[in-house]
Motif scaffolding. Structure first.
Motif, PDB file in Angstrom:
ATOM      1  N   VAL A 244       7.880   5.789   1.254  1.00 41.86           N
ATOM      2  CA  VAL A 244       6.727   5.047   1.761  1.00 41.86           C
ATOM      3  C   VAL A 244       6.254   4.017   0.740  1.00 41.86           C
ATOM      4  O   VAL A 244       6.031   2.841   1.068  1.00 41.86           O
ATOM      5  CB  VAL A 244       5.575   6.009   2.120  1.00 41.86           C
ATOM      6  CG1 VAL A 244       4.266   5.241   2.313  1.00 41.86           C
ATOM      7  CG2 VAL A 244       5.907   6.780   3.380  1.00 41.86           C
ATOM      8  N   PHE A 247       9.006   1.248   0.142  1.00 37.18           N
ATOM      9  CA  PHE A 247       9.205   0.425   1.335  1.00 37.18           C
ATOM     10  C   PHE A 247       8.007  -0.480   1.594  1.00 37.18           C
ATOM     11  O   PHE A 247       8.165  -1.646   1.974  1.00 37.18           O
ATOM     12  CB  PHE A 247       9.455   1.338   2.537  1.00 37.18           C
ATOM     13  CG  PHE A 247       9.772   0.608   3.811  1.00 37.18           C
ATOM     14  CD1 PHE A 247      10.745  -0.371   3.846  1.00 37.18           C
ATOM     15  CD2 PHE A 247       9.107   0.912   4.988  1.00 37.18           C
ATOM     16  CE1 PHE A 247      11.052  -1.044   5.021  1.00 37.18           C
ATOM     17  CE2 PHE A 247       9.394   0.258   6.169  1.00 37.18           C
ATOM     18  CZ  PHE A 247      10.371  -0.730   6.181  1.00 37.18           C
ATOM     19  N   GLY A 248       6.809   0.034   1.381  1.00 28.93           N
ATOM     20  CA  GLY A 248       5.618  -0.761   1.643  1.00 28.93           C
ATOM     21  C   GLY A 248       5.326  -1.787   0.572  1.00 28.93           C
ATOM     22  O   GLY A 248       4.663  -2.795   0.827  1.00 28.93           O
ATOM     23  N   GLY A 255       0.449  -2.131   2.325  1.00 31.93           N
ATOM     24  CA  GLY A 255       1.861  -1.812   2.499  1.00 31.93           C
ATOM     25  C   GLY A 255       2.096  -0.321   2.599  1.00 31.93           C
ATOM     26  O   GLY A 255       2.925   0.137   3.383  1.00 31.93           O
ATOM     27  N   THR A 256       1.365   0.465   1.807  1.00 34.51           N
ATOM     28  CA  THR A 256       1.488   1.921   1.854  1.00 34.51           C
ATOM     29  C   THR A 256       1.073   2.448   3.221  1.00 34.51           C
ATOM     30  O   THR A 256       1.744   3.316   3.800  1.00 34.51           O
ATOM     31  CB  THR A 256       0.619   2.561   0.756  1.00 34.51           C
ATOM     32  OG1 THR A 256       1.073   2.111  -0.523  1.00 34.51           O
ATOM     33  CG2 THR A 256       0.708   4.081   0.803  1.00 34.51           C
ATOM     34  N   SER A 259       3.692   1.256   5.898  1.00 33.26           N
ATOM     35  CA  SER A 259       4.959   1.947   5.709  1.00 33.26           C
ATOM     36  C   SER A 259       4.871   3.407   6.150  1.00 33.26           C
ATOM     37  O   SER A 259       5.767   3.922   6.836  1.00 33.26           O
ATOM     38  CB  SER A 259       5.373   1.868   4.240  1.00 33.26           C
ATOM     39  OG  SER A 259       6.552   2.582   3.998  1.00 33.26           O
ATOM     40  N   GLY A 262       4.830   3.504   9.997  1.00 37.45           N
ATOM     41  CA  GLY A 262       6.128   3.199  10.589  1.00 37.45           C
ATOM     42  C   GLY A 262       7.129   4.330  10.410  1.00 37.45           C
ATOM     43  O   GLY A 262       7.839   4.712  11.353  1.00 37.45           O
ATOM     44  N   ILE A 263       7.194   4.898   9.203  1.00 38.23           N
ATOM     45  CA  ILE A 263       8.154   5.966   8.924  1.00 38.23           C
ATOM     46  C   ILE A 263       7.807   7.223   9.717  1.00 38.23           C
ATOM     47  O   ILE A 263       8.686   7.868  10.310  1.00 38.23           O
ATOM     48  CB  ILE A 263       8.204   6.263   7.416  1.00 38.23           C
ATOM     49  CG1 ILE A 263       8.867   5.089   6.686  1.00 38.23           C
ATOM     50  CG2 ILE A 263       8.953   7.561   7.118  1.00 38.23           C
ATOM     51  CD1 ILE A 263       8.805   5.180   5.182  1.00 38.23           C
ATOM     52  N   THR A 283      16.175   6.807  10.367  1.00 36.33           N
ATOM     53  CA  THR A 283      15.030   6.151   9.726  1.00 36.33           C
ATOM     54  C   THR A 283      15.395   5.648   8.335  1.00 36.33           C
ATOM     55  O   THR A 283      15.074   4.512   7.958  1.00 36.33           O
ATOM     56  CB  THR A 283      13.843   7.133   9.619  1.00 36.33           C
ATOM     57  OG1 THR A 283      13.537   7.644  10.909  1.00 36.33           O
ATOM     58  CG2 THR A 283      12.617   6.437   9.058  1.00 36.33           C
ATOM     59  N   ILE A 287      15.475   1.762   6.776  1.00 36.67           N
ATOM     60  CA  ILE A 287      14.706   1.370   5.590  1.00 36.67           C
ATOM     61  C   ILE A 287      15.613   0.758   4.535  1.00 36.67           C
ATOM     62  O   ILE A 287      15.287  -0.267   3.923  1.00 36.67           O
ATOM     63  CB  ILE A 287      13.952   2.586   5.029  1.00 36.67           C
ATOM     64  CG1 ILE A 287      12.840   3.007   5.991  1.00 36.67           C
ATOM     65  CG2 ILE A 287      13.366   2.278   3.648  1.00 36.67           C
ATOM     66  CD1 ILE A 287      12.192   4.314   5.622  1.00 36.67           C
ATOM     67  N   GLY A 297       9.919  -4.726  -1.214  1.00 40.42           N
ATOM     68  CA  GLY A 297       9.115  -4.032  -0.221  1.00 40.42           C
ATOM     69  C   GLY A 297       8.514  -5.001   0.787  1.00 40.42           C
ATOM     70  O   GLY A 297       8.580  -6.226   0.634  1.00 40.42           O
ATOM     71  N   LEU A 298       7.916  -4.443   1.827  1.00 43.67           N
ATOM     72  CA  LEU A 298       7.385  -5.273   2.899  1.00 43.67           C
ATOM     73  C   LEU A 298       6.192  -6.114   2.470  1.00 43.67           C
ATOM     74  O   LEU A 298       6.036  -7.256   2.875  1.00 43.67           O
ATOM     75  CB  LEU A 298       6.974  -4.384   4.088  1.00 43.67           C
ATOM     76  CG  LEU A 298       8.099  -3.694   4.863  1.00 43.67           C
ATOM     77  CD1 LEU A 298       7.512  -2.831   5.952  1.00 43.67           C
ATOM     78  CD2 LEU A 298       9.045  -4.718   5.454  1.00 43.67           C
TER      79      LEU A 298
END
Length: 305
Positions: A244, A247-248, A255-256, A259, A262-263, A283, A287, A297-298
């Motif tokens: 998380v 990715f975020g 972002g946290t 993420s 979504g996860i 998943t 990612i 990250g996103l």
């Protein structure tokens, strides 16, 4: 999805989506603490899951006292506070005795905290036994309500989501609307300059690490509302929590949140139509593919170099 009518698929998506929201809430609480420790301090804390377990066992033990003395309906909010304080205090001690010697040595930090997690798991096993235990929930957390005849929404899931929202807002205020948060961000961006203007950077490190651990303790208390607790409970969430945060975007609060949502939703819905392991694999592969295109990250934070 074959074999289901459109109405059944709609109900399944709603039910699994809400189950994903419950998972999202616990995962978010875990990831918030990890985002502070890893995202802000750069410490790879492999024992973070064990601080969640501390919060869970604290809640279980307090529930036993509540049953013995007849105040089951009133103990849970108090248990959340105690879980935070206890995990915070142990995190403060761990930073003082171990972590402060390992800053800027990520591999050493990873190995040391991994060893710490194994030690803590054995302490849990020796203290509480190897079997999983459950907290006695108050009556106001039991049951569900039905927005439609085909959909059941559990009350404990709604409570966990509310708790996650309150903690997230508290972290936002702490990090971006308080003097202490300003000190934390100053220390992260330029430790030498922060020390030169009078900020006690060692104290900032200690309290920040302890805060991340305390939030994991709150996640543990929330976890007891949806599952039982064992010595290795925390390890089930540590990989997802790191996923998380990375990715975020390691230092992004938004972002946290995005993420974790979504996860959790992807795993919950995919695991219904696939096996549990295949849902996680699908998943994870998604990612990994996105991180290959956006390794930062996103929602990576923009900082001046």
């Amino acid at each position: 999805m074959f074999g289901y009518s459109m109405a059944e698929i709609g109900n399944i998506m709603v039910m699994q989506g809400f189950a994903g929201l419950s998972m999202f809430s616990v995962l978010l609480l875990m990831a918030l603490g990890l985002a502070i420790i890893f995202g802000q301090m750069g410490v790879i804390n492999m024992a973070h899951g064990e601080f969640m377990t501390i919060g869970a066992y604290t809640t279980v033990m307090l529930s036993k006292l509540a049953v013995a003395y007849g105040f089951v309906n009133y103990y849970f909010i108090f248990a959340i506070i105690v879980a935070f304080v206890l995990a915070f205090a142990i995190g403060y001690l761990v930073e003082f005795t171990l972590i402060r010697h390992l800053y800027k040595r990520p591999l050493d930090t990873l190995l040391a905290t991994w060893g710490l997690s194994l030690v803590m798991q054995q302490i849990f096993r020796s203290s509480f036994g190897a079997k999983e235990v459950s907290a006695e929930l108050p009556e106001w957390l039991l049951g569900s309500f039905q927005p439609t005849p085909d959909i059941d929404i559990p009350i404990n899931g709604v409570f966990v989501m509310g708790l996650a929202a309150v903690v997230t807002f508290g972290v936002f205020l702490f990090m971006f609307r308080s003097q202490w948060g300003l000190r934390v961000r100053a220390t992260v961006q330029n430790r030498v300059m922060a020390g030169a203007v009078g900020i006690n950077t060692k104290k900032v490190d200690r309290v920040t690490f302890a805060l991340g651990c305390g939030i994991a303790g709150v996640a543990g208390a929330a976890f007891t509302t949806i599952a039982s607790t064992g010595p290795t409970t925390g390890t089930l969430y540590i990989v997802d929590s790191f996923m998380v945060v990375v990715f975020g975007g390691a230092a992004s609060l938004f972002g946290t949140i995005a993420s974790a949502f979504g996860i959790a939703q992807a795993q919950s819905i995919l695991q219904f139509f696939m096996t549990s392991s295949m849902g996680k694999v699908a998943t994870l592969l998604t990612i990994v593919g996105i991180l290959m295109m956006r390794p930062e990250g996103l929602f990576a934070s923009k900082v001046r170099k």
